[in-house]
Scaffold this active site. Structure first.
Site, mmCIF file in Angstrom:
data_model
loop_
_atom_site.group_PDB
_atom_site.id
_atom_site.type_symbol
_atom_site.label_atom_id
_atom_site.label_comp_id
_atom_site.label_asym_id
_atom_site.label_seq_id
_atom_site.Cartn_x
_atom_site.Cartn_y
_atom_site.Cartn_z
ATOM 1 N N GLU A 181 4.181 -5.416 7.481
ATOM 2 C CA GLU A 181 3.333 -4.390 8.098
ATOM 3 C C GLU A 181 3.658 -4.119 9.559
ATOM 4 O OE1 GLU A 181 2.326 -6.720 6.042
ATOM 5 O OE2 GLU A 181 0.819 -5.968 4.650
ATOM 6 N N GLY B 215 0.725 -5.225 0.803
ATOM 7 C CA GLY B 215 -0.350 -5.312 -0.188
ATOM 8 C C GLY B 215 0.118 -5.905 -1.505
ATOM 9 N N GLU C 257 -0.182 -9.506 -0.900
ATOM 10 C CA GLU C 257 -1.627 -9.782 -0.831
ATOM 11 C C GLU C 257 -2.233 -9.821 -2.232
ATOM 12 O OE1 GLU C 257 -2.246 -6.606 2.038
ATOM 13 O OE2 GLU C 257 -3.043 -8.061 3.461
ATOM 14 N N ALA D 78 0.856 -1.184 0.000
ATOM 15 C CA ALA D 78 0.000 0.000 0.000
ATOM 16 C C ALA D 78 0.893 1.236 0.000
ATOM 17 C CB ALA D 78 -0.874 -0.007 1.250
HETATM 18 N N1 T1G Z 1 4.590 3.510 0.060
HETATM 19 C C1 T1G Z 1 5.043 4.735 -0.266
HETATM 20 N N2 T1G Z 1 6.336 5.004 -0.523
HETATM 21 C C2 T1G Z 1 7.195 3.982 -0.447
HETATM 22 C C3 T1G Z 1 6.789 2.672 -0.121
HETATM 23 C C4 T1G Z 1 5.413 2.455 0.131
HETATM 24 N N3 T1G Z 1 4.937 1.248 0.424
HETATM 25 N N4 T1G Z 1 7.878 1.881 -0.115
HETATM 26 C C5 T1G Z 1 8.908 2.663 -0.454
HETATM 27 N N5 T1G Z 1 8.502 3.924 -0.651
HETATM 28 C C6 T1G Z 1 9.322 5.067 -1.064
HETATM 29 C C7 T1G Z 1 10.391 5.420 -0.048
HETATM 30 O O1 T1G Z 1 9.892 6.292 0.924
HETATM 31 C C8 T1G Z 1 11.415 6.081 -0.938
HETATM 32 O O2 T1G Z 1 10.980 7.375 -1.206
HETATM 33 C C9 T1G Z 1 11.319 5.295 -2.246
HETATM 34 O O3 T1G Z 1 10.036 4.678 -2.213
HETATM 35 C C10 T1G Z 1 12.389 4.225 -2.407
HETATM 36 O O4 T1G Z 1 12.396 3.422 -1.232
HETATM 37 C C11 T1G Z 1 -2.759 -3.260 2.613
HETATM 38 C C12 T1G Z 1 -1.293 -2.247 5.023
HETATM 39 C C13 T1G Z 1 10.378 -1.648 -1.134
HETATM 40 C C14 T1G Z 1 12.282 -2.774 0.067
HETATM 41 O O5 T1G Z 1 6.244 -1.762 4.316
HETATM 42 O O6 T1G Z 1 10.595 -1.834 2.575
HETATM 43 O O7 T1G Z 1 0.854 -2.849 2.190
HETATM 44 O O8 T1G Z 1 12.772 8.648 -0.134
HETATM 45 O O9 T1G Z 1 14.698 4.094 -0.476
HETATM 46 O O10 T1G Z 1 16.076 0.593 -0.438
HETATM 47 O O11 T1G Z 1 -1.844 -4.884 4.066
HETATM 48 O O12 T1G Z 1 11.189 0.782 0.382
HETATM 49 O O13 T1G Z 1 12.842 8.205 -2.590
HETATM 50 O O14 T1G Z 1 11.128 9.761 -1.629
HETATM 51 O O15 T1G Z 1 13.404 2.282 0.707
HETATM 52 O O16 T1G Z 1 15.229 -0.035 -2.763
HETATM 53 C C15 T1G Z 1 3.851 -2.571 3.290
HETATM 54 C C16 T1G Z 1 8.128 -0.543 2.571
HETATM 55 C C17 T1G Z 1 3.011 -1.333 3.239
HETATM 56 C C18 T1G Z 1 7.374 -1.775 2.203
HETATM 57 C C19 T1G Z 1 12.669 -0.743 -1.384
HETATM 58 N N6 T1G Z 1 5.053 -2.366 2.549
HETATM 59 N N7 T1G Z 1 9.221 -0.309 1.660
HETATM 60 O O17 T1G Z 1 13.852 -0.394 -0.718
HETATM 61 O O18 T1G Z 1 14.314 1.942 -1.661
HETATM 62 S S1 T1G Z 1 1.553 -1.505 4.224
HETATM 63 C C20 T1G Z 1 6.192 -1.950 3.125
HETATM 64 C C21 T1G Z 1 10.405 -0.956 1.759
HETATM 65 C C22 T1G Z 1 0.548 -2.487 3.305
HETATM 66 C C23 T1G Z 1 -1.518 -3.877 3.194
HETATM 67 C C24 T1G Z 1 -0.719 -2.915 3.869
HETATM 68 C C25 T1G Z 1 11.484 -0.514 0.827
HETATM 69 C C26 T1G Z 1 11.691 -1.430 -0.393
HETATM 70 P P1 T1G Z 1 11.974 8.583 -1.409
HETATM 71 P P2 T1G Z 1 13.753 2.963 -0.550
HETATM 72 P P3 T1G Z 1 14.949 0.508 -1.410
#
Ligand code: T1G
Length: 706
Positions: free
Chosen positions: A130, A107, A110, A63
């Site tokens: 999450e 997500g 999912e 998400a």
């Molecule tokens: N949403 C928005 N922005 C995100 C994002 C996300 N999910 N993931 C990364 N970014 C942005 C981050 O802030 C950065 O921005 C850029 O992307 C590059 O990220 C419904 C409730 C995927 C392993 O928790 O673990 O799904 O600083 O520098 O080292 O159940 O990002 O460039 O402006 O980290 O290559 C669950 C979180 C969400 C994944 C990539 N997902 N992200 O790592 O690059 S909750 C997460 C990561 C959810 C459902 C629910 C990592 C990465 P900027 P980065 P990276």
């Protein structure tokens, strides 16, 4: 199709591609776009199956986390578009294959699980991270995952939040096939093959034979919970995630997803989730430095030197060689050098014992060290990190010696924890190349690196340092050149108050327990014992002249020093030690009481709440000064320093966000009260006063300042 999602066909297979860089988060428009693609494929008779794939570097990272704040603040209504899409995918009459590269997280996984099949490239990962954001999977992940890989594995993945490799995911039943070669080609071939099957597409929610044995599941879950009690102490989401996963085996799918949604909402609106999301973005924000861009030139760092092979120098050396950067390790004589090398070997031996490394790994890393007692060996390195004893004269001497031999564009970094970088730089002919790299002990473990900007440090040197921090797997935070920089400058008042409350009637173990329960990795007195009472004493001698006249100073630590109670290393400090176990010591309690009585300090019942307010608000008040002086770029930089360097609970968002969540008016009111009752050292920071009176927050101050 929308710009975010594209549609094409290949030999009877529809290919739906998500194009929402950088990580294909499910931002508004993405689920809608995927849904339109599926619709189009269903209504086209020439299409037999569908592939869902991510454009760019990854599948779907989940998400869009930025949207959560909009929902919890009331700016946006929660939407059920994503849930509806997942049903649309699963109920689609034509088989859908998710093609995974990069990561399928939250997500993203999912979505993949709502597809009928999943194929992945070898070096991809999947996970439900999450909990790291203080929430649980909220789009039926807690129900579909156990249907694929069983209750115990799903509980572990949802409660710990760690990613698993595609290969493991395949073994667990989450992924159906590892694709060699081109992912899209492999996925299209797979989709064409399943399209020929007579059986209807397999729906994950209808799989019921993989949950595992109830008894074995229960044993695994109990073990998991015990681990979480340590690893994620104080956090609600991991236990809630387990609760949701366990429902899968006992509750009909449609009922269970309603309960999952309730738990998700409860977690999303919690302060813990806000704190963890703040830290998630904060970790990325700190790398953004006004005036420094991708275009700022960097210097190549291929070879390093570390001067000083003591505890810090050894840990720093390990950080470099762990990242594959060769290190020339310099000591004053062979004996010290051998001792340092032996300490590094012992540290690695402990990792081998724990099964984290092999003997071969150790040998490969040790081979990256070139030991030397001669400065001349430093002539060809790209960076020199000085880690000698803390003392200005010594540091200046070492820097002038390094300056004389190092190549002209080599960066000279000091690991000083308190001293003035500009004065150190003045001992060289290249102040623009001098910078502070303040590591935290143990340097090979702790994630924080304070990068201290001197007045002459060039942008190039700062940019190179920030990149280098990432290579060393650290979080680099740029801080200003003031006494103690950000972390130790704030830690002084924190430790001071922890000792004052002791003198006023609190017990040593009470103070530590209260702060531990607050979420700190360790209580302040246990930390002093670990860092060394002698180290604290030495710092106090250096800064005596900085202490304002009439200021109350803690009395007992010096006495412990005089009694040779240096902490863990001598088996006694604030506690006595059996191995690493701290045992409350009545001698110390008596010492505190007599000292306080002799000094005429009034005793009172110190409540747990007072301990928290005195210590944490002391941090916050100093943090406010640091922020106002520009020694930290934003309040989140301070939060990151405290979470990664000082064990402040991430789920409270760091000290500044914690203060914001308490309300700055309330914090200010207590700081004023301490100012009146304790003394001038509690004078409220002007910024705290200003924000409290205007209804602002430290977080907002960041935005207006930049
Ligand atoms: N949403 C928005 N922005 C995100 C994002 C996300 N999910 N993931 C990364 N970014 C942005 C981050 O802030 C950065 O921005 C850029 O992307 C590059 O990220 C419904 C409730 C995927 C392993 O928790 O673990 O799904 O600083 O520098 O080292 O159940 O990002 O460039 O402006 O980290 O290559 C669950 C979180 C969400 C994944 C990539 N997902 N992200 O790592 O690059 S909750 C997460 C990561 C959810 C459902 C629910 C990592 C990465 P900027 P980065 P990276």
């Amino acid at each position: 199709m929308s710009e975010l999602v594209s549609y094409e066909t290949r030999d009877g297979v529809a290919v739906i591609t998500i194009n929402n860089p950088p990580v294909n988060a499910l931002s508004p428009g993405v689920p809608e776009g995927i849904g339109d693609g599926v619709q189009q494929a269903v209504s086209d008779d020439t299409i037999k199956s569908i592939v869902l794939i991510g454009g760019g570097r990854t599948f779907i990272a989940g998400a869009d986390i930025k949207e959560f704040g909009k929902v919890t603040s009331g700016e946006k209504k929660p939407s059920d578009v994503f849930h509806l899409l997942l049903f649309q995918l699963e109920d689609c009459p034509k088989p859908i294959v998710a093609a995974i590269h990069g990561t399928a997280l939250g997500g993203g996984l999912e979505t993949a699980m709502a597809c009928h099949y999943r194929v992945a490239v070898e070096n991809s990962h999947v996970g439900q991270p999450e909990v790291k954001l203080g929430i649980i999977p909220g789009a039926m992940g807690t129900q579909r995952l156990p249907r694929l890989c069983g209750i115990s594995k799903a509980a572990e993945m949802c409660a710990k939040g760690d990613m698993v490799t595609a290969r493991d995911a395949c073994d667990f039943g989450i992924v159906d096939k590892i694709v060699e070669g081109d992912l899209l080609e492999g996925a299209v071939a797979f989709a064409s093959e399943v399209a020929t099957s007579d059986t209807p597409p397999r729906k994950t929610r209808e799989i019921s034979d993989r949950f595992g044995q109830p008894q074995a599941n229960q044993a695994a879950v109990e073990k998991l919970k015990a681990g979480i009690a340590k690893r994620a102490r104080g956090q609600i989401a991991p236990l809630k995630a387990i609760e949701a996963v366990e429902m899968a085996a006992t509750t009909p799918f449609m009922d269970a997803i309603k309960k999952e949604a309730d738990i998700f909402k409860e977690c999303l609106y919690s302060d813990q989730s806000k704190g963890l999301i703040h830290i998630f973005f904060g970790e990325r924000t700190v790398s953004k430095i006004p005036g420094i861009s991708k275009e700022t030139p960097r210097r190549a760092i291929e070879k390093a030197a570390v001067v000083g092979a003591g505890t810090m120098g050894g840990g720093i050396t390990m950080s470099y060689i762990n990242a594959g950067i060769p290190v020339c390790l310099k000591e004053v004589n062979q004996e010290q050098l051998d001792k340092g090398l032996e300490r590094i070997r012992q540290n690695y031996a402990a990792s081998v014992k724990r099964g984290r490394m092999t003997e071969d790994d150790v040998e490969q890393r040790m081979a990256l060290i070139t030991p030397t007692v001669d400065y001349a060996s430093l002539a060809d390195v790209d960076i020199v990190v000085e880690a000698v004893f803390e003392g200005m004269e010594l540091k200046k001497k070492v820097f002038s010696e390094i300056d004389a031999v190092a190549k002209p564009d080599a960066i000279l970094a000091s690991n000083t924890s308190t001293l003035n970088i500009d004065e150190i730089a003045s001992a060289t002919k290249r102040p623009e190349s001098v910078i502070g790299h303040h590591f935290f002990s143990p340097a090979n473990v702790m994630k924080l690196l304070e990068i201290v900007r001197g007045k002459a440090s060039s942008d190039e040197v700062i940019a190179t340092s920030m990149d280098l921090a990432k290579r060393l797997r650290k979080v680099g935070v740029l801080v200003g050149n003031c006494f103690g920089f950000v972390g130790n400058r704030m830690f002084g008042p924190y430790l001071r108050e922890a000792q004052f409350v002791l003198e006023e009637g609190a017990r040593v173990e009470q103070v530590d327990q209260v702060m531990y329960d607050f979420g700190m990795a360790m209580g302040p007195l246990a930390v002093s014992d670990l860092a060394g009472i002698d180290v604290g004493w030495r710092i106090r001698q250096e800064i005596k002249h900085l202490i304002p006249e009439g200021m109350r100073t803690p009395l007992v630590a010096d006495k412990l020093y005089e009694m040779d109670r240096y902490g863990q290393k001598t088996g006694a400090g604030w506690y006595k030690y059996e191995g690493r176990d701290a045992i409350p010591d009545s001698t110390v309690q008596e010492l505190i009481e007599t000292t306080a009585r002799e000094a005429g300090i009034e005793k009172h019942d110190v409540s747990d709440q007072e301990i928290i307010e005195r210590t944490v608000y002391a941090l916050v008040n100093e943090g406010a000064r640091i922020l106002e002086e520009g020694m930290a770029l934003r309040s989140v930089d301070i939060d990151i320093v405290y979470v990664y360097g000082y064990g402040f609970p991430a789920w409270r968002g760091g000290p500044m966000m914690y203060a914001d969540s308490v309300g700055l008016d309330k914090v200010y009111e207590r700081v004023r009260h301490f100012h009146e009752t304790q003394g001038f050292w509690w004078e409220p920071a002007p910024l705290l006063k200003e924000l409290a009176e205007s209804g602002g927050t430290f977080g907002q101050f960041v935005q207006s300042a930049n």
